[in-house]
Design an enzyme around this catalytic site. Structure first.
Site, PDB file in Angstrom:
ATOM      1  N   GLU A  17       0.816  -1.216   0.000  1.00 51.76           N
ATOM      2  CA  GLU A  17       0.000   0.000   0.000  1.00 51.76           C
ATOM      3  C   GLU A  17       0.851   1.269   0.000  1.00 51.76           C
ATOM      4  O   GLU A  17       0.386   2.337   0.392  1.00 51.76           O
ATOM      5  CB  GLU A  17      -0.937  -0.028   1.216  1.00 51.76           C
ATOM      6  CG  GLU A  17      -1.893  -1.206   1.203  1.00 51.76           C
ATOM      7  CD  GLU A  17      -2.660  -1.346   2.496  1.00 51.76           C
ATOM      8  OE1 GLU A  17      -3.579  -0.545   2.720  1.00 51.76           O
ATOM      9  OE2 GLU A  17      -2.345  -2.259   3.283  1.00 51.76           O
ATOM     10  N   SER A 153      -6.643  -2.164   2.023  1.00 52.21           N
ATOM     11  CA  SER A 153      -6.932  -1.704   0.666  1.00 52.21           C
ATOM     12  C   SER A 153      -7.544  -2.792  -0.208  1.00 52.21           C
ATOM     13  O   SER A 153      -7.503  -2.714  -1.437  1.00 52.21           O
ATOM     14  CB  SER A 153      -5.671  -1.148  -0.006  1.00 52.21           C
ATOM     15  OG  SER A 153      -5.239   0.034   0.633  1.00 52.21           O
ATOM     16  N   TYR A 223      -9.431   3.638  -4.920  1.00 49.81           N
ATOM     17  CA  TYR A 223      -8.456   4.691  -5.179  1.00 49.81           C
ATOM     18  C   TYR A 223      -8.508   5.270  -6.582  1.00 49.81           C
ATOM     19  O   TYR A 223      -7.622   6.030  -6.962  1.00 49.81           O
ATOM     20  CB  TYR A 223      -7.046   4.168  -4.863  1.00 49.81           C
ATOM     21  CG  TYR A 223      -6.934   3.704  -3.433  1.00 49.81           C
ATOM     22  CD1 TYR A 223      -7.075   4.613  -2.382  1.00 49.81           C
ATOM     23  CD2 TYR A 223      -6.749   2.370  -3.110  1.00 49.81           C
ATOM     24  CE1 TYR A 223      -7.011   4.199  -1.062  1.00 49.81           C
ATOM     25  CE2 TYR A 223      -6.673   1.947  -1.791  1.00 49.81           C
ATOM     26  CZ  TYR A 223      -6.800   2.861  -0.779  1.00 49.81           C
ATOM     27  OH  TYR A 223      -6.748   2.453   0.524  1.00 49.81           O
ATOM     28  N   ARG A 262     -10.927   3.550  11.906  1.00 47.55           N
ATOM     29  CA  ARG A 262     -12.085   3.421  11.013  1.00 47.55           C
ATOM     30  C   ARG A 262     -12.553   1.974  11.043  1.00 47.55           C
ATOM     31  O   ARG A 262     -11.770   1.059  10.805  1.00 47.55           O
ATOM     32  CB  ARG A 262     -11.720   3.802   9.574  1.00 47.55           C
ATOM     33  CG  ARG A 262     -12.941   3.942   8.647  1.00 47.55           C
ATOM     34  CD  ARG A 262     -12.578   3.868   7.181  1.00 47.55           C
ATOM     35  NE  ARG A 262     -12.185   2.519   6.788  1.00 47.55           N
ATOM     36  CZ  ARG A 262     -11.046   2.211   6.169  1.00 47.55           C
ATOM     37  NH1 ARG A 262     -10.160   3.148   5.893  1.00 47.55           N
ATOM     38  NH2 ARG A 262     -10.773   0.953   5.859  1.00 47.55           N
ATOM     39  N   ASP A 264     -15.020  -0.911   9.497  1.00 44.65           N
ATOM     40  CA  ASP A 264     -15.799  -1.287   8.322  1.00 44.65           C
ATOM     41  C   ASP A 264     -16.910  -2.237   8.756  1.00 44.65           C
ATOM     42  O   ASP A 264     -16.663  -3.215   9.471  1.00 44.65           O
ATOM     43  CB  ASP A 264     -14.898  -1.951   7.279  1.00 44.65           C
ATOM     44  CG  ASP A 264     -13.825  -1.003   6.761  1.00 44.65           C
ATOM     45  OD1 ASP A 264     -14.037   0.223   6.855  1.00 44.65           O
ATOM     46  OD2 ASP A 264     -12.796  -1.488   6.260  1.00 44.65           O
ATOM     47  N   GLU A 277     -13.873  -5.301  10.015  1.00 40.90           N
ATOM     48  CA  GLU A 277     -12.486  -5.081  10.428  1.00 40.90           C
ATOM     49  C   GLU A 277     -12.320  -3.641  10.865  1.00 40.90           C
ATOM     50  O   GLU A 277     -13.215  -2.806  10.659  1.00 40.90           O
ATOM     51  CB  GLU A 277     -11.515  -5.399   9.285  1.00 40.90           C
ATOM     52  CG  GLU A 277     -11.741  -4.573   8.036  1.00 40.90           C
ATOM     53  CD  GLU A 277     -10.898  -5.064   6.868  1.00 40.90           C
ATOM     54  OE1 GLU A 277      -9.882  -4.400   6.571  1.00 40.90           O
ATOM     55  OE2 GLU A 277     -11.251  -6.099   6.257  1.00 40.90           O
ATOM     56  N   ASN A 279      -9.365  -0.307  11.044  1.00 35.18           N
ATOM     57  CA  ASN A 279      -8.127   0.223  10.490  1.00 35.18           C
ATOM     58  C   ASN A 279      -7.564   1.250  11.456  1.00 35.18           C
ATOM     59  O   ASN A 279      -8.253   2.211  11.810  1.00 35.18           O
ATOM     60  CB  ASN A 279      -8.420   0.863   9.125  1.00 35.18           C
ATOM     61  CG  ASN A 279      -7.174   1.209   8.352  1.00 35.18           C
ATOM     62  OD1 ASN A 279      -6.294   1.897   8.858  1.00 35.18           O
ATOM     63  ND2 ASN A 279      -7.099   0.733   7.124  1.00 35.18           N
ATOM     64  N   GLY A 283      -7.032   5.721   5.646  1.00 35.08           N
ATOM     65  CA  GLY A 283      -6.581   6.483   4.493  1.00 35.08           C
ATOM     66  C   GLY A 283      -6.995   7.943   4.597  1.00 35.08           C
ATOM     67  O   GLY A 283      -8.059   8.265   5.128  1.00 35.08           O
TER      68      GLY A 283
END
Length: 318
Positions: A17, A153, A223, A262, A264, A277, A279, A283
């Site tokens: 990443e 990602s 992205y 964050r 999900d 999950e 993070n 990002g």
């Protein structure tokens, strides 16, 4: 003139990443400069430690994704250097970065998460791939979602709707990690809930709904501008949005995270949210979810990033 003085933004690294991390680093550097802060952006190479020792920054903002950016390694180095940094401590990162472990922790505090099987590559090969995969389908049913146990990602991740798609999904997953997490796939609305704590306790930002053009929020959809439609705030009933917010805060707290994260989540047809999950280094690019949530909340990203740095400085001083 900012009260923060010299701030270092770490971006790049050697994970898959890397390019995303460089973009996140550029964005954070831009918004911090807009707040009047003196910012230097650096990669994590052999010159980093001597540079920090020669000119210690007042604080570090880590925008490394995957690998050492999220598994706690670089944060351990920053602690050895006695440098304040934004984000979770190394131990919490190690737990959150390993998706099966994170699922176990959040399940222990009552958070709903899809049933799953964890399969190391060696076991997959040694016991006979076809026999093992057949048992997985017997146990979890179809469809399934396959992803590496570490990393982000959506690299190496895929949906499996038919049994004959599972072998290729496993091979693709193992290209990005040595252990696969195979989950029962929950059809529903995909949302991301960012949690920010600038010193007065974790607070959830508005959930962001993700609608990928191809139906899968993969690397390209994440992205490449225009490949995914986002709704911020998400188009959820108020009570469902609140349940998602509470799930994210509960996960953040149970995993011992701090500053920002964050989570999900997938919301099924009945409105039940499922933890997927978390993070620890969300990002920060122009298509990333945390900045969208900040905007939806009517807040300013530069002010939040600056406040997170100040919180890190206060924490180190205490």
């Amino acid at each position: 003139m900012s009260d923060l003085g010299h701030v270092l933004v770490l971006a790049g690294g050697l994970s898959y990443e890397r390019e995303v991390s460089l973009r996140s680093g550029r964005r954070v550097s831009e918004v911090l400069r807009a707040a009047g802060i003196d910012v230097e952006t650096r990669d994590t190479d052999s010159s980093l430690v001597p540079s920090v020792l020669a000119d210690p920054p007042d604080a570090v903002f880590v925008t490394l994704h995957g690998g050492s950016g999220e598994d706690g390694a670089i944060r351990s180095v920053l602690e050895l250097l006695s440098v304040p940094y934004v984000g979770a401590a190394p131990d919490a990162c190690r737990i959150a970065f390993d998706k099966p472990t994170a699922k176990t922790v959040v399940r222990s505090v009552g958070v709903r998460t899809p049933e799953a099987v964890v399969l190391p590559k060696e076991t997959f090969h040694d016991l006979g791939a076809s026999a093992v995969l057949a048992r997985i389908i017997d146990r979890l049913g179809l469809p399934l979602f396959v992803k590496p146990s570490r990393g982000g990602s959506a690299l190496g991740a895929s949906i499996v709707r038919k049994a004959d798609e599972l072998p290729a999904a496993m091979v693709g997953c193992f290209a990005y990690g040595d252990t696969a997490l195979v989950e029962r796939y929950i059809e529903g609305v995909e949302v991301a809930v960012s949690v920010v704590d600038v010193g007065d306790g974790p607070a959830a930002l508005p959930p962001v709904e993700i609608v990928a053009d191809e139906g899968v929020y993969d690397y390209s959809a994440r992205y490449t501008a225009g490949h995914t439609e986002f709704f911020a705030p998400a188009r959820l009933r108020p009570e469902v949005a609140e349940a998602c917010a509470q799930m994210a805060i509960t996960a953040h707290t149970a995993l011992g995270l701090r500053d920002l994260s964050r989570t999900d989540i997938i919301v099924d047809a009945s409105g039940e949210p499922y933890f997927l999950e978390v993070n620890v280094a969300p990002g920060m690019t122009e298509t990333s979810l945390l900045p969208m949530a900040v905007e939806a909340a009517g807040q300013d990203l530069s002010q939040i990033c600056a406040a997170l740095l100040r919180a890190a400085v206060r924490r180190a001083a205490a």
